[in-house]
Design an enzyme around this catalytic site. Sequence first.
Site, PDB file in Angstrom:
ATOM      1  N   SER A 201       0.861  -1.187   0.000  1.00 62.59           N
ATOM      2  CA  SER A 201       0.000   0.000   0.000  1.00 62.59           C
ATOM      3  C   SER A 201       0.896   1.235   0.000  1.00 62.59           C
ATOM      4  CB  SER A 201      -0.948  -0.012   1.198  1.00 62.59           C
ATOM      5  OG  SER A 201      -0.242  -0.178   2.411  1.00 62.59           O
TER       6      SER A 201
ATOM      7  N   ALA B 220      -1.409   7.795  -0.958  1.00 60.71           N
ATOM      8  CA  ALA B 220      -2.021   8.519  -2.066  1.00 60.71           C
ATOM      9  C   ALA B 220      -1.585   7.987  -3.427  1.00 60.71           C
ATOM     10  CB  ALA B 220      -1.680  10.000  -1.962  1.00 60.71           C
TER      11      ALA B 220
ATOM     12  N   GLY C  98      -5.660   0.884   5.054  1.00 58.41           N
ATOM     13  CA  GLY C  98      -4.843  -0.240   4.585  1.00 58.41           C
ATOM     14  C   GLY C  98      -5.482  -1.582   4.882  1.00 58.41           C
ATOM     15  N   ASP C  99      -6.204  -1.666   5.994  1.00 61.24           N
ATOM     16  CA  ASP C  99      -6.904  -2.903   6.335  1.00 61.24           C
ATOM     17  C   ASP C  99      -8.034  -3.167   5.349  1.00 61.24           C
ATOM     18  OD1 ASP C  99      -5.231  -2.746   8.568  1.00 61.24           O
ATOM     19  OD2 ASP C  99      -6.757  -1.718   9.743  1.00 61.24           O
TER      20      ASP C  99
END
Length: 309
Positions: free
Chosen positions: A214, A217, A245-246
């Site tokens: 990840s 932006a 992110g999860d």
Amino acid sequence: MIVTLTPNPSIDRTVLVEDLLPGEVNRASSSRIDPGGKGVNVVRALVRNSHPARAVLPLGGPDGELLKRLLDDSGVPFDAVPVAGTTRTNIAIVDPAGNTTKINEPGPSLTGDETQAMLDAVPGDAELVALCGSLPRGVDESFFAKVIRHHPGRVVVDTSGAALATAVAAKPWLIKPNREELAELAGRKLPALRDVVDTARKLISSGVGIVVVSLGADGALWVDSEMVHHARATVEGPRSTVGAGDCLLAGVLSALVEGHGPATALEHGVAWGAAAVSLPGSAVPGPAEIDAVRVTSISTPDLDTRLSS
């Protein structure tokens, strides 16, 4: 079914302030609490989008009881491992632009018996197990590696630091670090896409199956032994990055268990993560929020692209 193990869950309290002034009295314009912990957030996102999932987590003390009620109220299936310590509370201070300052408590110290009980609570017949978040005090950094070596199904890892390093050595099926966690693992800065891809390829050559990174932006990157794929989305009016992110990981896993290929899985993940950023606190997106996101993806990204700081 996807099962997540979150050894150090939390209550996530999010406070919105107009302008955070260190050393001054800051007055909140709003606040909320959500069930928290990386694996808990993954299950919350999956369940919100009608994907079967279950969380395994230790709970203890008054805050553990509150977290249990929050999970029940959210309709999240879970298996709780009782512990003597008290479940932690994490605080996120967010301004109207979505800038987030986090204060994470360390959490309880687990005994050897409590640690073993967590291991025993992970069902051996789960087709996919995601090991998520930090390790609480008292739990050896090799804990995730032990699960990887002994579980017969596919194992996903989303952690950082020494826990990530030992997990990587155990050759998991998929890892999902962010760029900062990957840079810490590599021991160097990763200013461009090429640096991220090169680092991911080294991990794959060492036995890791898939690396999904990840990039905030800048979206996210999928790297495996055969391909590199980059996807990103623009978020208008970001409200909170907590748990984004999860949700990205949840989107990736939901697509993979449905039989989709890497490109589609990454696009799903970026859409879920971007949708989460548009919501307050650590709220997870539903189908309407996800469908509103427009994702741009490319199978031949320009590896000289400089990443946002």
